[in-house]
Design a protein around this motif. Structure first.
Motif, PDB file in Angstrom:
ATOM      1  N   ASP A 102     -12.700 -14.156 -25.193  1.00 35.44           N
ATOM      2  CA  ASP A 102     -14.148 -14.386 -25.300  1.00 35.44           C
ATOM      3  C   ASP A 102     -14.662 -13.953 -26.674  1.00 35.44           C
ATOM      4  O   ASP A 102     -15.607 -14.532 -27.205  1.00 35.44           O
ATOM      5  CB  ASP A 102     -14.899 -13.618 -24.210  1.00 35.44           C
TER       6      ASP A 102
ATOM      7  N   SER B 296     -16.157 -19.211 -21.490  1.00 38.94           N
ATOM      8  CA  SER B 296     -16.623 -18.266 -20.471  1.00 38.94           C
ATOM      9  C   SER B 296     -16.636 -18.863 -19.063  1.00 38.94           C
ATOM     10  O   SER B 296     -16.319 -18.172 -18.091  1.00 38.94           O
ATOM     11  CB  SER B 296     -18.028 -17.778 -20.820  1.00 38.94           C
TER      12      SER B 296
ATOM     13  N   SER C  78     -18.070 -21.685 -26.776  1.00 38.00           N
ATOM     14  CA  SER C  78     -18.026 -20.364 -26.146  1.00 38.00           C
ATOM     15  C   SER C  78     -18.461 -20.433 -24.681  1.00 38.00           C
ATOM     16  O   SER C  78     -17.973 -19.660 -23.851  1.00 38.00           O
ATOM     17  CB  SER C  78     -18.921 -19.386 -26.912  1.00 38.00           C
ATOM     18  N   VAL C  79     -19.376 -21.356 -24.388  1.00 37.16           N
ATOM     19  CA  VAL C  79     -19.788 -21.558 -22.991  1.00 37.16           C
ATOM     20  C   VAL C  79     -18.592 -22.027 -22.170  1.00 37.16           C
ATOM     21  O   VAL C  79     -18.360 -21.550 -21.053  1.00 37.16           O
ATOM     22  CB  VAL C  79     -20.937 -22.586 -22.907  1.00 37.16           C
TER      23      VAL C  79
ATOM     24  N   THR D  15     -22.301 -23.043 -30.231  1.00 39.46           N
ATOM     25  CA  THR D  15     -22.136 -22.080 -29.139  1.00 39.46           C
ATOM     26  C   THR D  15     -21.595 -22.745 -27.874  1.00 39.46           C
ATOM     27  O   THR D  15     -21.160 -22.042 -26.958  1.00 39.46           O
ATOM     28  CB  THR D  15     -23.474 -21.387 -28.809  1.00 39.46           C
TER      29      THR D  15
ATOM     30  N   ALA E 276     -28.098 -17.831 -28.281  1.00 34.24           N
ATOM     31  CA  ALA E 276     -27.397 -17.485 -27.039  1.00 34.24           C
ATOM     32  C   ALA E 276     -28.186 -16.445 -26.245  1.00 34.24           C
ATOM     33  O   ALA E 276     -28.237 -16.503 -25.009  1.00 34.24           O
ATOM     34  CB  ALA E 276     -25.997 -16.967 -27.356  1.00 34.24           C
ATOM     35  N   SER E 277     -28.810 -15.516 -26.951  1.00 35.53           N
ATOM     36  CA  SER E 277     -29.590 -14.480 -26.262  1.00 35.53           C
ATOM     37  C   SER E 277     -30.824 -15.051 -25.575  1.00 35.53           C
ATOM     38  O   SER E 277     -31.343 -14.460 -24.630  1.00 35.53           O
ATOM     39  CB  SER E 277     -30.008 -13.392 -27.260  1.00 35.53           C
TER      40      SER E 277
ATOM     41  N   ALA F  85     -27.432 -21.446 -25.475  1.00 31.22           N
ATOM     42  CA  ALA F  85     -26.022 -21.648 -25.821  1.00 31.22           C
ATOM     43  C   ALA F  85     -25.485 -23.013 -25.396  1.00 31.22           C
ATOM     44  O   ALA F  85     -24.709 -23.620 -26.139  1.00 31.22           O
ATOM     45  CB  ALA F  85     -25.174 -20.525 -25.221  1.00 31.22           C
TER      46      ALA F  85
ATOM     47  N   SER G 235     -26.357 -18.477 -33.886  1.00 29.35           N
ATOM     48  CA  SER G 235     -25.719 -18.634 -32.572  1.00 29.35           C
ATOM     49  C   SER G 235     -26.003 -17.437 -31.683  1.00 29.35           C
ATOM     50  O   SER G 235     -26.283 -17.590 -30.483  1.00 29.35           O
ATOM     51  CB  SER G 235     -24.209 -18.807 -32.739  1.00 29.35           C
ATOM     52  N   ASN G 236     -25.930 -16.235 -32.248  1.00 24.22           N
ATOM     53  CA  ASN G 236     -26.200 -15.030 -31.457  1.00 24.22           C
ATOM     54  C   ASN G 236     -27.634 -14.999 -30.971  1.00 24.22           C
ATOM     55  O   ASN G 236     -27.910 -14.606 -29.828  1.00 24.22           O
ATOM     56  CB  ASN G 236     -25.898 -13.785 -32.298  1.00 24.22           C
TER      57      ASN G 236
ATOM     58  N   SER H  10     -24.187 -30.958 -22.811  1.00 20.91           N
ATOM     59  CA  SER H  10     -23.437 -30.183 -23.805  1.00 20.91           C
ATOM     60  C   SER H  10     -22.327 -31.026 -24.421  1.00 20.91           C
ATOM     61  O   SER H  10     -22.080 -30.956 -25.633  1.00 20.91           O
ATOM     62  CB  SER H  10     -22.841 -28.932 -23.159  1.00 20.91           C
TER      63      SER H  10
END
Length: 238
Positions: free
Chosen positions: A58, A205, A201-202, A198, A187-188, A192, A183-184, A213
């Motif tokens: 991750d 996870s 990364s989805v 991002t 995502a928050s 994302a 991206s951070n 997407s």
């Protein structure tokens, strides 16, 4: 020259460059430090392969984005920084074959880097005594990590276009640093699944992606590829 001859020349040129080997040296530190950190931060004897690899990958997957972007930008941008672009264009081969061979090299190099980082992280876990995993689980999580890496490689194509437009590889690297920060933030706030950089990364996870997407990711990759081919076809080469 056919595409295989062009590809052969491109591969030889890449392998002979010091950058090719430096990339593997530098990106060995990421999985080593992350792997050691995960194990040391866990309770003694309380971590297994599922916990270790899930947490490691991750974190490792987004790190790969920086490596893949550098590779994509360098393969194209070095022709301008080394001032070999005119020699390349003077060869009796179509520009589309040159671009295609470079994209193939980028894909192969990036996937090799991805497998290399996984192997380093896995080796760190084995050396430090992580246990409790089955071969089928390790294979499944490795396969998901490779798919995630492919998704990240797809969104590096705008970087290849920028490398050509800016005639170097520094601009794409600057852009990817901004993207990592953005991206951070996104995502928050729950965006994302809708930001191209991002979305991989989805998948890492959750193991799946929504149709929206997939469309966003594919559109970003195609735009970069088509834009790069178009630039080589129509742009003035100085």
């Amino acid at each position: 020259m056919n595409i295989f001859s062009v590809l052969h020349c491109e591969i030889r040129k890449i392998i002979r460059a010091n950058v090719f080997w430096l990339v593997f040296l530098i990106f060995a530190f990421g999985p080593i430090m992350m792997g050691v950190g995960i194990i040391l931060s866990s309770d003694a004897g309380g971590i297994n392969w599922k916990m270790y690899l899930t947490e490691l990958l991750d974190s490792l997957a987004p790190l790969g984005l920086i490596g893949y972007t550098f590779i994509a930008a360098w393969v194209f941008g070095r022709e301008f920084s080394d001032k070999t672009i005119k020699d390349l264009l003077a060869k009796p081969v179509s520009r589309s074959k040159i671009v295609l061979s470079k994209f193939i090299v980028i894909l192969a190099w990036s996937l090799l880097l991805s497998m290399y980082m996984f192997a380093i992280g896995f080796a760190v876990g084995g050396i430090l005594g992580v246990a409790g995993g089955s071969a089928s689980f390790i294979w499944n999580i490795f396969f998901k990590f490779i798919i995630t890496s492919l998704l990240f490689i797809i969104v590096t194509t705008p970087g290849t276009l920028l490398a050509n437009v800016s005639k170097g590889y520094l601009a794409p690297l600057g852009l990817i640093l901004i993207i990592v920060i953005l991206s951070n933030v996104l995502a928050s706030f729950g965006f994302a699944p809708y930001f191209p950089w991002t979305i991989p990364s989805v998948f890492q996870s959750t193991g799946f992606l929504k149709l929206s997407s997939i469309i966003i990711l594919a559109s970003t990759g195609i735009a970069g590829i088509v834009g790069t081919f178009a630039w080589w076809r129509f742009a003035e080469q100085q």
